[in-house]
Write a protein that holds these residues in place. Structure first.
Motif, PDB file in Angstrom:
ATOM      1  N   SER A  25       0.829  -1.206   0.000  1.00  0.00           N
ATOM      2  CA  SER A  25       0.000   0.000   0.000  1.00  0.00           C
ATOM      3  C   SER A  25       0.862   1.255   0.000  1.00  0.00           C
ATOM      4  O   SER A  25       0.541   2.244  -0.670  1.00  0.00           O
ATOM      5  CB  SER A  25      -0.923   0.019   1.215  1.00  0.00           C
ATOM      6  N   ARG A  29       0.892   4.222  -3.142  1.00  0.00           N
ATOM      7  CA  ARG A  29       0.616   5.643  -2.940  1.00  0.00           C
ATOM      8  C   ARG A  29      -0.841   6.015  -3.237  1.00  0.00           C
ATOM      9  O   ARG A  29      -1.141   7.124  -3.648  1.00  0.00           O
ATOM     10  CB  ARG A  29       1.568   6.514  -3.765  1.00  0.00           C
ATOM     11  N   THR A  30      -1.741   5.068  -3.048  1.00  0.00           N
ATOM     12  CA  THR A  30      -3.166   5.345  -3.215  1.00  0.00           C
ATOM     13  C   THR A  30      -3.961   4.448  -2.273  1.00  0.00           C
ATOM     14  O   THR A  30      -3.543   3.333  -1.970  1.00  0.00           O
ATOM     15  CB  THR A  30      -3.626   5.128  -4.664  1.00  0.00           C
ATOM     16  N   ALA A  31      -5.099   4.958  -1.839  1.00  0.00           N
ATOM     17  CA  ALA A  31      -5.988   4.169  -0.986  1.00  0.00           C
ATOM     18  C   ALA A  31      -7.021   3.415  -1.827  1.00  0.00           C
ATOM     19  O   ALA A  31      -7.854   2.700  -1.269  1.00  0.00           O
ATOM     20  CB  ALA A  31      -6.683   5.071   0.024  1.00  0.00           C
ATOM     21  N   ALA A  32      -6.943   3.577  -3.142  1.00  0.00           N
ATOM     22  CA  ALA A  32      -7.870   2.859  -4.019  1.00  0.00           C
ATOM     23  C   ALA A  32      -7.703   1.356  -3.785  1.00  0.00           C
ATOM     24  O   ALA A  32      -6.595   0.833  -3.788  1.00  0.00           O
ATOM     25  CB  ALA A  32      -7.604   3.206  -5.471  1.00  0.00           C
ATOM     26  N   TYR A  80      -2.846   3.775   5.286  1.00  0.00           N
ATOM     27  CA  TYR A  80      -4.164   4.045   4.689  1.00  0.00           C
ATOM     28  C   TYR A  80      -4.481   5.545   4.731  1.00  0.00           C
ATOM     29  O   TYR A  80      -4.870   6.135   3.718  1.00  0.00           O
ATOM     30  CB  TYR A  80      -5.247   3.251   5.425  1.00  0.00           C
ATOM     31  N   ASN A  83      -2.260   7.513   2.408  1.00  0.00           N
ATOM     32  CA  ASN A  83      -2.671   7.361   1.016  1.00  0.00           C
ATOM     33  C   ASN A  83      -3.964   8.119   0.715  1.00  0.00           C
ATOM     34  O   ASN A  83      -4.124   8.650  -0.384  1.00  0.00           O
ATOM     35  CB  ASN A  83      -2.807   5.879   0.661  1.00  0.00           C
ATOM     36  N   LYS A  84      -4.884   8.165   1.671  1.00  0.00           N
ATOM     37  CA  LYS A  84      -6.102   8.972   1.476  1.00  0.00           C
ATOM     38  C   LYS A  84      -5.730  10.436   1.282  1.00  0.00           C
ATOM     39  O   LYS A  84      -6.307  11.122   0.439  1.00  0.00           O
ATOM     40  CB  LYS A  84      -7.050   8.826   2.679  1.00  0.00           C
ATOM     41  N   ASP A  87      -4.316  10.848  -2.158  1.00  0.00           N
ATOM     42  CA  ASP A  87      -5.408  10.811  -3.141  1.00  0.00           C
ATOM     43  C   ASP A  87      -6.142  12.150  -3.191  1.00  0.00           C
ATOM     44  O   ASP A  87      -6.471  12.646  -4.279  1.00  0.00           O
ATOM     45  CB  ASP A  87      -6.400   9.694  -2.809  1.00  0.00           C
ATOM     46  N   ALA A  88      -6.393  12.725  -2.024  1.00  0.00           N
ATOM     47  CA  ALA A  88      -7.097  14.016  -1.966  1.00  0.00           C
ATOM     48  C   ALA A  88      -6.254  15.105  -2.605  1.00  0.00           C
ATOM     49  O   ALA A  88      -6.784  15.967  -3.343  1.00  0.00           O
ATOM     50  CB  ALA A  88      -7.430  14.373  -0.523  1.00  0.00           C
ATOM     51  N   GLU A  90      -3.986  14.734  -4.946  1.00  0.00           N
ATOM     52  CA  GLU A  90      -3.975  14.516  -6.396  1.00  0.00           C
ATOM     53  C   GLU A  90      -5.284  14.961  -7.035  1.00  0.00           C
ATOM     54  O   GLU A  90      -5.293  15.578  -8.100  1.00  0.00           O
ATOM     55  CB  GLU A  90      -3.726  13.040  -6.699  1.00  0.00           C
ATOM     56  N   ALA A  91      -6.404  14.692  -6.375  1.00  0.00           N
ATOM     57  CA  ALA A  91      -7.708  15.120  -6.884  1.00  0.00           C
ATOM     58  C   ALA A  91      -7.794  16.645  -6.924  1.00  0.00           C
ATOM     59  O   ALA A  91      -8.331  17.220  -7.881  1.00  0.00           O
ATOM     60  CB  ALA A  91      -8.832  14.539  -6.027  1.00  0.00           C
TER      61      ALA A  91
END
Length: 98
Positions: A25, A29-32, A80, A83-84, A87-88, A90-91
């Motif tokens: 994980s 580098r993502t929580a996907a 986790y 990574n969240k 993700d945020a 990056e979004a």
């Protein structure tokens, strides 16, 4: 004594998966694909196992393995949430670029 050894083997087998999962994980580098619900259920299971040891009065060295597994799960929780956050970020970058 044999039951304790078998229980410890089970816990070690499960426990070895947590550092590998955390590393995978972390590198992703993502929580996907990660599930906080899954991590929560596993934590609850270990906590129930610990409680069972105390309730039955069969406190032994196996209890330490439960705590080691919980510590490994704590690392997974940390990865986790990291990574969240990634993700945020990056979004937000994608939204700002649009």
């Amino acid at each position: 004594m044999a039951a304790e050894i078998l229980e410890a083997i089970m816990l070690v087998c499960f426990g070895l998966s947590w550092p590998m999962n955390a590393l995978k994980s972390y590198r992703a580098r993502t929580a996907a694909g990660a599930s906080w619900q899954f991590l929560t259920l596993i934590c609850l299971g270990y906590i129930a196992g610990i409680a069972a040891k105390f309730c039955s009065g069969s406190i032994s060295w196996v209890l330490a393995v439960y705590f080691i597994n919980l510590a490994c799960l704590a690392v997974n929780w940390g990865v986790y949430f990291r990574n969240k956050k990634l993700d945020a970020a990056e979004a937000a970058e994608k939204q700002a670029a649009a």
